[in-house]
Every structure is written in C-alpha cells, then in structure tokens.
Design a protein around this motif. Structure first.
Motif, PDB file in Angstrom:
ATOM      1  N   PHE A   1     -10.382  -1.978  -0.813  1.00  0.00           N
ATOM      2  CA  PHE A   1      -9.291  -2.729  -1.440  1.00  0.00           C
ATOM      3  C   PHE A   1      -9.511  -4.226  -1.216  1.00  0.00           C
ATOM      4  O   PHE A   1      -9.348  -5.035  -2.142  1.00  0.00           O
ATOM      5  CB  PHE A   1      -7.962  -2.279  -0.830  1.00  0.00           C
ATOM      6  CG  PHE A   1      -6.790  -3.107  -1.264  1.00  0.00           C
ATOM      7  CD1 PHE A   1      -6.500  -3.300  -2.602  1.00  0.00           C
ATOM      8  CD2 PHE A   1      -5.957  -3.709  -0.315  1.00  0.00           C
ATOM      9  CE1 PHE A   1      -5.403  -4.066  -2.997  1.00  0.00           C
ATOM     10  CE2 PHE A   1      -4.875  -4.471  -0.702  1.00  0.00           C
ATOM     11  CZ  PHE A   1      -4.597  -4.651  -2.045  1.00  0.00           C
TER      12      PHE A   1
ATOM     13  N   CYS B   1      -5.478  -2.539  -8.335  1.00  0.00           N
ATOM     14  CA  CYS B   1      -6.355  -2.423  -7.164  1.00  0.00           C
ATOM     15  C   CYS B   1      -5.681  -1.622  -6.049  1.00  0.00           C
ATOM     16  O   CYS B   1      -6.332  -0.824  -5.362  1.00  0.00           O
ATOM     17  CB  CYS B   1      -6.731  -3.815  -6.651  1.00  0.00           C
ATOM     18  SG  CYS B   1      -7.753  -4.774  -7.790  1.00  0.00           S
TER      19      CYS B   1
ATOM     20  N   ALA C   1      -7.050   1.773  -4.453  1.00  0.00           N
ATOM     21  CA  ALA C   1      -7.238   1.903  -3.006  1.00  0.00           C
ATOM     22  C   ALA C   1      -6.624   3.197  -2.493  1.00  0.00           C
ATOM     23  O   ALA C   1      -7.180   3.853  -1.596  1.00  0.00           O
ATOM     24  CB  ALA C   1      -6.615   0.708  -2.296  1.00  0.00           C
TER      25      ALA C   1
ATOM     26  N   LYS D   1       0.818  -1.212   0.000  1.00  0.00           N
ATOM     27  CA  LYS D   1       0.000   0.000   0.000  1.00  0.00           C
ATOM     28  C   LYS D   1       0.849   1.257   0.000  1.00  0.00           C
ATOM     29  O   LYS D   1       0.348   2.357  -0.220  1.00  0.00           O
ATOM     30  CB  LYS D   1      -0.922   0.014   1.223  1.00  0.00           C
ATOM     31  CG  LYS D   1      -2.072  -0.971   1.151  1.00  0.00           C
ATOM     32  CD  LYS D   1      -3.229  -0.510   2.001  1.00  0.00           C
ATOM     33  CE  LYS D   1      -3.811   0.774   1.464  1.00  0.00           C
ATOM     34  NZ  LYS D   1      -4.896   1.297   2.310  1.00  0.00           N
TER      35      LYS D   1
END
Length: 666
Positions: free
Chosen positions: A552, A493, A497, A396
C-alpha cells in the motif's frame, strides 16, 4: 417468406444432403435486420411454421435434412467440451482465448461443434435466438415431427450423448486425482472414491444404453446410482472448498474445483437428455440445453468469462481472511473503543514524522525513479512500523470491515439475513471508523502543529518555505484542486491493499510458509528452536498485514511518478497526511492564513477522509458480496433500521453502549 420458401423447397427436393449451407441460409433469413422492430424474427418463424403446416412435404424434408446434418457429424465434442473449462492452466486457457480472437481455429466440417460455431457466426447477434418464445420453438419442433417417431439418426444422436458422458466420466476421475485435490482428500485415490467409482457405473450404464438403442425392446438403464455417486463427488468438492478456507486455496485448486462442478452438471444433463423420452417436458429440456450451448459458444473466446468463473471463488478465499481481520477493527464496547483510539493516536504520531520525511524527500529533487523509491520506502516502512506497534490507520478499516459485513449478510436463515446483528454491526463499524479517524487526524495535526511551531526556533527557518506552504494548503482545497479525485485514487489503493493482505494470508496458509521456515537448518542454528518457532508463528499471523501495508505504501509512493510518466493528473490524497500537511502549511506561514483558506482546507481534509472511506468501502463490499454470491434484497429495510437507530440514539455513534446487565439468578 420469399427467401425462406425456395430454401425449404430445395431441402425437400434432396433431404439427404449433408451440406449445412441451407441451414445457414435459413438462419440468415430469420435473422432480424438493423432498425427492425423487436420480434421481427419471431414473426418470420411463425410464418415459416404456417408454411410447414400447409405443406407437409416441406416439414418432412426439413426433418430429414436436419437429422442428416446433425447425425452425420461427430457430436460428442459439442456435448463434452462446449461450456466446460479445459484441462489447461488458467494462464493457458486465457492465452488460448486471446489467440483465438486474433487467429480463429480452422473449421472442420466433420464436427458438429464447428457447425454450431458457424451457425452462431451467421446469427451474428445470437441474442435474438435466445429471445424467441419457447412455445413458438416447441410448435416448430412439433410441426417438423421431432419427438414423435424416433429415426435411426436421432438414436445415433442419443448415442453421441452417451459417448460424451463416457468422456466426461474419465475427465472427472482425472480431476478427482489431481494433487491439489488429494492434498485435502487423501481418500480420493482409493477405489472407494466416488470420482473413481463413477467411471465403473458410467461404463455399465453406457453399455446398457447402447444395447437399448440398438434394440428398442430392451429397457433403458436406471441412472439413479450414478446420480448418487455424482452427489458424493459434489460433497467431496464442497468439503475440499470448506477445508481450503482454513488451509488456503491456489488458483489451480479453484480452477479444478470449478471444472469438476461444470463436468458433473453436464453429465447429469446428458443422462436426462439421452433417455428415450418423447414428452413435451423432454423437448423443453433439450431446448434449454440448446440455449445454454448457444450462450457458451458466444463466450467461448471470452477472457472475461473465464476470469469471472475462476476468480469468484479465489476472491472468496481472500475476502474470507479479510473478514476475520475486520473483526479486530470493530469496537463494540467502551474498553475496545478506548483501545482503538489509543491505537489510532499512535498511528497519527508516526504519520506526523512520515510527513516530515516526505517533505524533505521532495526537497531533495531526486530523479523521478529514485523519488518514487524514496516515497514508497517512506510510506511502506512507515506503515509497517505502525503495524509492528499494533497501531491503526483508520482508512484501512473499510477494506476489512466490508468483508465482515458481507460475511454477516451471508449468514441467512430461512432466506432472511440477521438484520438485528447487521444493524448493530453497522453502528459499531461507523463508531469505530469515526473514533479511528479522530485519533489519526487529531494527533497527527497536533503533533505536526507543535513540530512546525518549534522548527524555526530550533533550526532558524520554517520547515517549508512560503511557496511550498501555499502549495500544501492549495492541494487540500476541495473545489480549487484535485483533492477529491486524488482521494478517490487513494481509496482504490486502500481497497487493493485489503485484497493484498487477504491474498498473502491465504498464500501463507496454503503454501505452508511457517512450516517451511521451521525446516530451514541455518535459521534453526542461528536463532534456536524457540526463536525460530516464534518467528514462524509471527509470520503466520502477520504476513498478510505486513505485505498489505508495505505494498500500500508503494502504491501511494509511486502514484505521482506514474502520473508524471503517463502525462496524467494522478496522485493521492490521504486524510491523515492531509491533516499533517495542513498543520505544516499554516505553521510555515506563521499562522497568518485567511479564514476562508482555513475553512476551505478543513472542509477539504474532511472531504478527503470521506472519499477515502467511501471508495475503499464500496469496492470492498462489492467484491466481498460478489465473491459470496450474496443477493441482498433488504437494503431499504436495513437502511431504515440504521437511520432510526441513529435518530433515537445518536450518542451510539460516539460512545459504545454499556452492556445490559442481567438480573441476579438469570
């Protein structure tokens, strides 16, 4: 020229006709044909200029005809509307453009804007018009006689520009009094507001301009005060945008700010072009304005054009919040590095148990919809638990750190970005990313290895059967499976997110969600003032992260089901879950795994992690730079500096450098 000369002769015979058919025929004659060499239209135009030079009556007839065609049509809508966003909402603007693509609007010959649209349609690929050399067009205007003695029709065209200026003036005042504008600038409703004051100035200027058009002996009015007021309007808009960075922005506010900026630019253009100036510079300005209108006409029904105009500023708001979050993902010293590793290790521990839940959810063989729900809740709630414990999922990071790098690139001084700071930041980001992935993967692999080893002793059978174990290992092989494409899907993705987190951070501030929570009477009675304030404060600081993590997880959980429903090979591969599955696979087979398969799966996990990072980072950096309109021309120089840093101090990628201690007394 065999086609053009008869048209020019016909125009000279009756130059006062108002039909635009002859003009459309001229455009069609000049238009290059398929497979013609570049510059064919320019050659035809030069030949037309030669004919007009040798036959002055044709030039005079063409001038009278064009003046009649343009002056007898309503022009103000062309000058005031084309290229400026309408007062519809963004959804209304997109809907109108989609409908116009299917069912074009009716043509009204009394409006110049409709004639202009017909000319663009006749030109078909209108790019050949914009590629005509400027000096050739200026020579055509000189031969025709435009810009010399001003006729009554040309003065009427100037009057239409003044009328368009008045229309735009009232529209600008209306935008300045919109509720979203007043929220950030309450003084805009007063008489001192430049949005209101400029209407009075435009009224006075237009009255003087109409008088000067009627009596050429009168002086043309001075527009310097209007220019000052428009400057003040632009400063108000810039101030509102700046405040919106802290207070959040809505699509409506972004749309109105864009529309106001376009309106001010057009007003300035019309003030310059309406002035009685016959200089060559004025002719070039009018030509540039014509080409600008041509471009706007070609994009009039483009949905992409309106989305690009509006979403850039909104994307800036989203990435602005993401860049602030990105600061928490960069470790610049040993203490932060140790804290980041512990946070990543904690996330790896939770992912190990999420992988178990995923395996048993798949064993249940639920219907596709409920299986997607089960996978989504597992991922989404698991990532929320990771956030609640202040742990870190390594993949992330790129979506946040890319926005931080773009924000640093935007801090240019004297046109040069801070390369020293960027070099240090990139080294810190690479080290932080490596440490986070190491913490995620090592702990997840080790915990899953222990669980997988102990499972048969506790429950009498492996955590998965041999068939499933071979499937888990096969899905990690970088060449023999879809691991890399599926890792790229996961990277997309991850990027989404990051945008979702920034969007909800922006929405939380703009919609004043914490303040509204504090005003709910029932919550105040149930929780008490102190607990309610703590809850509202937590939501204010964490809503974006919570929504980004949960959605997410939903994207990861639903992707396989979406692929199944569409008949497409869609799925996801995430590096931490890949390491967990790797461990469960080899323990289920009793560690009886060929060496080539171990190496292949190990390389596959590394490739999955690299793909996750590269895809999410590239998309996030592109979006952040585009939203900030950063044009970074120092990529090679920065890349060279980073490589030299790594070559000279490779240990900086593993261990944060110690801070330089200043000698006493400094």
């Amino acid at each position: 020229m065999r086609a053009l000369v008869p048209i020019l002769e016909d125009i000279a015979a009756s130059p006062d006709k108002r039909s635009a058919d002859a003009l459309l025929e001229i455009i069609a004659s000049l238009r290059p044909r398929e497979l013609e060499a570049p510059g064919a239209a320019t050659q035809r135009l030069r030949a037309m200029i030669s004919v007009l030079q040798t036959r002055p009556h044709l030039a005079e007839g063409l001038r009278s005809y064009l003046s009649e065609v343009f002056a007898t049509r309503v022009q103000r809508s062309l000058f005031a509307d084309l290229g400026i966003l309408t007062n519809d909402s963004i959804v209304g603007a997109i809907t109108k453009r989609l409908v116009a693509k299917i069912l074009p609007p009716a043509h009204d010959d009394t409006y110049l804007q409709d004639l202009f649209a017909a000319l663009v349609r006749e030109a078909r690929d209108q790019h050949w018009i914009t590629e005509l050399p400027e000096q050739v067009i200026v020579e055509l205007l000189r031969v025709i006689g435009f810009g010399s003695a001003r006729t009554a029709n040309e003065r009427r065209m100037d009057g239409e520009m003044i009328e368009a200026l008045r229309i735009l003036s009232f529209r600008l005042a209306s935008i300045g009094l919109e509720p979203d504008f007043l929220r950030y600038d309450s003084d805009a409703a007063s008489r001192e507001s430049p949005f209101v004051a400029q209407t009075d100035e435009v009224q006075a200027l237009s009255a003087a301009a109409f008088a000067a058009l009627a009596d050429p002996t009168l002086p043309w009015p001075d527009a310097s005060h209007l220019d000052v007021l428009l400057d003040q309007c632009e400063k108000h808009i810039a101030r509102i945008r700046k405040l919106a960075r802290q207070g959040g922005a809505s699509i409506a506010l972004t749309y109105d700010a864009q529309r106001a900026g376009q309106t001010i630019d057009r007003m300035r253009t019309l003030v310059r072009l309406a002035a009685p100036d016959s200089s060559e510079a004025q002719q070039q300005r009018k030509l540039a304005f014509f080409r600008e209108l041509l471009q706007h006409e070609s994009e009039k029904n483009s949905v992409r054009a309106v989305l690009v105009r509006v979403t850039d500023l909104l994307a800036l708001q989203v990435t602005e919040h993401a860049s602030r979050t990105g600061e928490h993902y960069v470790a610049s010293n040993a203490a932060e590095q140790s804290q980041l590793f512990r946070a990543a290790a904690g996330a790896g521990l939770i992912v190990a148990f999420m992988a178990i839940i995923k395996i048993f959810s798949a064993k249940a063989h639920l219907p596709p919809l409920w299986e997607a729900v089960a996978f989504s809740l597992n991922y989404g709630l698991g990532f929320i638990v990771v956030h609640l414990f202040h742990f870190t999922i390594a993949t992330k990071q790129p979506a946040m750190t890319a926005a931080l790098i773009a924000a640093t690139m935007d801090e240019a001084k004297d046109g040069k970005p801070p390369l020293d700071r960027l070099e240090t930041l990139i080294i810190d980001v690479l080290r932080s990313q490596f440490i986070a992935i190491l913490g995620n993967v090592i702990v997840a692999f080790a915990v899953c290895l222990g669980i997988g080893f102990a499972w048969p002793y506790l429950f009498g059978q492996p955590i998965v059967d041999a068939t499933k174990a071979n499937s888990l290992l096969h899905d990690l092989r970088p060449v023999m499976s879809m691991a890399i494409p599926h890792a790229a899907v996961a990277g997309v993705c991850l990027f989404l997110a990051g945008l979702i987190s920034g969007y909800y951070d922006n929405k939380c501030v703009y919609a004043r969600i914490p303040q509204r929570i504090r005003q709910i009477p029932r919550l105040r009675r149930w929780l008490g003032e102190s607990r309610l304030n703590r809850m509202a404060g937590y939501i204010e600081n964490n809503l974006g992260a919570l929504m980004g993590n949960f959605l997410f997880g939903c994207m990861l959980g639903c992707m396989g089901t979406i692929g199944f429903l569409l008949g497409l090979p869609l799925d996801i591969r995430h590096v931490t879950f890949g390491a967990a599955n790797f461990a469960y696979g080899i323990t289920a087979l009793g560690f009886d795994v060929p060496l080539y398969l171990l190496v292949s799966c190990g390389v596959g996990v590394a490739a999955i992690g690299l793909t996750n990072l590269l895809v999410s980072f590239s998309l996030a950096l592109y979006t952040a730079m585009k939203s900030r309109k950063v044009r970074f021309g120092y990529s090679r120089q920065l890349f060279g500096r980073v490589l030299r840093h790594i070559a000279q101090r490779p240990h900086d990628l593993l261990v944060a450098p110690k801070p330089i201690r200043q000698p006493p007394g400094q």
